[in-house]
Each structure stands twice: as C-alpha cells, then as structure tokens.
Design an enzyme around this catalytic site. Sequence first.
Site, mmCIF file in Angstrom:
data_model
loop_
_atom_site.group_PDB
_atom_site.id
_atom_site.type_symbol
_atom_site.label_atom_id
_atom_site.label_comp_id
_atom_site.label_asym_id
_atom_site.label_seq_id
_atom_site.Cartn_x
_atom_site.Cartn_y
_atom_site.Cartn_z
ATOM 1 N N ASN A 9 -99.309 -89.823 25.041
ATOM 2 C CA ASN A 9 -99.365 -91.144 24.600
ATOM 3 C C ASN A 9 -99.925 -91.198 23.097
ATOM 4 O O ASN A 9 -100.774 -91.003 22.731
ATOM 5 C CB ASN A 9 -100.225 -92.061 25.278
ATOM 6 C CG ASN A 9 -100.419 -93.379 24.722
ATOM 7 O OD1 ASN A 9 -99.537 -93.810 23.860
ATOM 8 N ND2 ASN A 9 -101.283 -94.408 25.186
ATOM 9 N N TRP A 10 -98.830 -91.267 22.365
ATOM 10 C CA TRP A 10 -99.035 -91.093 20.652
ATOM 11 C C TRP A 10 -99.720 -92.338 20.151
ATOM 12 O O TRP A 10 -100.063 -92.285 19.036
ATOM 13 C CB TRP A 10 -97.991 -90.526 20.132
ATOM 14 C CG TRP A 10 -97.227 -89.225 20.291
ATOM 15 C CD1 TRP A 10 -97.621 -88.485 21.187
ATOM 16 C CD2 TRP A 10 -96.445 -88.726 19.563
ATOM 17 N NE1 TRP A 10 -96.867 -87.176 21.323
ATOM 18 C CE2 TRP A 10 -95.868 -87.408 20.203
ATOM 19 C CE3 TRP A 10 -95.399 -89.047 18.400
ATOM 20 C CZ2 TRP A 10 -95.025 -86.599 19.759
ATOM 21 C CZ3 TRP A 10 -94.006 -88.041 18.323
ATOM 22 C CH2 TRP A 10 -94.201 -86.994 18.721
ATOM 23 N N HIS A 96 -101.504 -100.194 29.985
ATOM 24 C CA HIS A 96 -102.297 -99.550 29.245
ATOM 25 C C HIS A 96 -103.573 -100.186 28.795
ATOM 26 O O HIS A 96 -103.303 -101.603 28.379
ATOM 27 C CB HIS A 96 -101.855 -98.779 27.792
ATOM 28 C CG HIS A 96 -103.083 -97.768 27.458
ATOM 29 N ND1 HIS A 96 -103.887 -98.306 26.779
ATOM 30 C CD2 HIS A 96 -102.814 -96.482 27.357
ATOM 31 C CE1 HIS A 96 -104.842 -96.945 26.473
ATOM 32 N NE2 HIS A 96 -103.953 -95.947 26.868
ATOM 33 N N GLU A 169 -106.892 -94.651 34.358
ATOM 34 C CA GLU A 169 -107.707 -94.153 33.183
ATOM 35 C C GLU A 169 -109.031 -95.052 33.003
ATOM 36 O O GLU A 169 -108.837 -96.448 32.551
ATOM 37 C CB GLU A 169 -106.551 -94.780 32.087
ATOM 38 C CG GLU A 169 -105.671 -93.956 32.141
ATOM 39 C CD GLU A 169 -104.905 -93.880 30.525
ATOM 40 O OE1 GLU A 169 -104.847 -92.595 30.097
ATOM 41 O OE2 GLU A 169 -104.640 -94.708 29.742
ATOM 42 N N GLY A 236 -104.124 -88.937 25.403
ATOM 43 C CA GLY A 236 -104.131 -89.547 23.870
ATOM 44 C C GLY A 236 -104.132 -88.633 22.676
ATOM 45 O O GLY A 236 -103.245 -87.888 22.743
ATOM 46 N N GLY A 237 -105.261 -88.450 22.301
ATOM 47 C CA GLY A 237 -105.834 -87.649 21.151
ATOM 48 C C GLY A 237 -105.035 -86.266 21.184
ATOM 49 O O GLY A 237 -104.405 -85.930 20.258
#
Length: 253
Positions: A9-10, A96, A169, A236-237
């Site tokens: 997930n950018w 999200h 999450e 993510g990161g």
Amino acid sequence: MRRKLIAGNWKMNGLRAGGIALAGDLAGKCKAEAPNCDFLVCPPAHLLISVAEAIAGSGVALGGQDCHTAVSGAHTGDLSAEMLADAGCGFVILGHSERRADHGESSSLVRSKAAAAKRAGLTAIVCVGETADERKAGRALEVIESQVRESLPETAPEAAEASLVVAYEPVWAIGTGLTATPSDVAEVHGHIRKLLIELYGNDTGSAIRILYGGSVKPGNAAELMAVGDVDGALVGGASLKLEDFWAIGRSCP
Ligand code: PEP
C-alpha cells in the site's frame, strides 16, 4: 492451501519516475526469480496506468486504494471500481483505518464499496482492526468482530480466494514500528477465520485469505508469516523500498 499475498500500500507516496521504477524493478525480480507468494502493488491513482504498463506480464498484480460505490456520476475526486478495473486493477483496498479515520468511512459504507468491487470484478481487500484504547480495554476481538460482520459482503464471494481478502491491521501498529505479537495475531486471525466460516460456510470461509498489516518489515516478516491463518501481509512503509518488500515476500514459508 492458500498462497500467500504480499500487498504493498503505497498510500499518498510516489511521483511518476520513482513509482514506475519501483514497480518495474519488482516486476523484473518476479520474472527472474518466480517468488513463493503473490505480489500486489497499490499505488496512488495517478500512477495506476503507468504502473500497469511497468508490471505487465510479470505476475505482479495491481490494486487501487479505495473506490466509490457508484459506477459513474457527480462525485468529484472519486474513482469507481469500474475505473480501477479499466486501469488494469484486479484488487482494491477498502476500509483502511486511514480512510475510516480521515474520511469517516463506516463499516456499512465499506460493505457497499465491497459490493461495487464485486460488481466490477475486483477482489476487495477489506481492512479491520482495533485502536490502542480498544485493545487496552480488552475490546479488540469485539471491535474486530463487529467490523467483519458489518463490512464484509452479505453474500458469499463466488471464487473465495480470488474475490475477497480480509486484512487485520491493528490501528496502533500502522506506521508506528509497533507490531502485534504472534500470539495476538494468531488469536485475531483464528477469530476472523471462525467468522468467515460462519458467514460463508466451510469451503468459502476456509479459502479466503487473511492478511496481517502493521509495521511489517524484513526483520519481523518470517515470524508473522509463520502464524496459522496468516495468509500474507498488507505492507505500507516497507513496500516503498524494493529490497524490503522483496525480502518480506521471500520470508513466506
Ligand atoms: C498500511 O498502510 O496498511 C500499513 C500496514 O502500513 P505500515 O506497514 O507502514 O505500518
């Protein structure tokens, strides 16, 4: 046997040159090395078409980060599920925690978006997870259960593994460097699995992939990916660095 899915997930990161290079490098590695998992990248909307071109023929899948419930119309700034499919997406992340928090998205809206994804032939990745306060208060499973019951499609997905994914999450673990312990992850994923079987029956409920997300990095991925009912990661990161994202994929058993 559920094949693991490693989804990047950018978020709102990346301009054209860097995004295309990152996707193209991942595609090149997948072509050269045939990984042991499925890779998915979810870039911001302005990069979808260029990334689709960069990953073509590599096996890397493309996803959006959100969609509207309608097919088209007067919804400034939104994209429909059909538009994502038209751009080359096979997946869309829905619900999200950043969208639930920043845009006030409710579980019932997420459920309507999941219906839109199904209508357009996309696999919805529906995110659920508790806040730090909810976990401290001993309410994590209760909160997750209500999000699952209220956000997921009412009717069973047609091809389970292919058309619905759930991502657990914990909100307090996203972007913080904190991760849930393997035993907490096992408890939550086991609970989600029971709910999926109750909602959709044994065959479908057992085939749906459940991802873990929240500060997954190369250093903790192997331990997390080895937990029962963890069928991959929403990252993510670490998805913004090729070596890290690739290493997470390589850690899949
Ligand atoms: C996410 O964005 O879904 C996520 C899990 O982010 P990070 O890996 O950075 O915690």
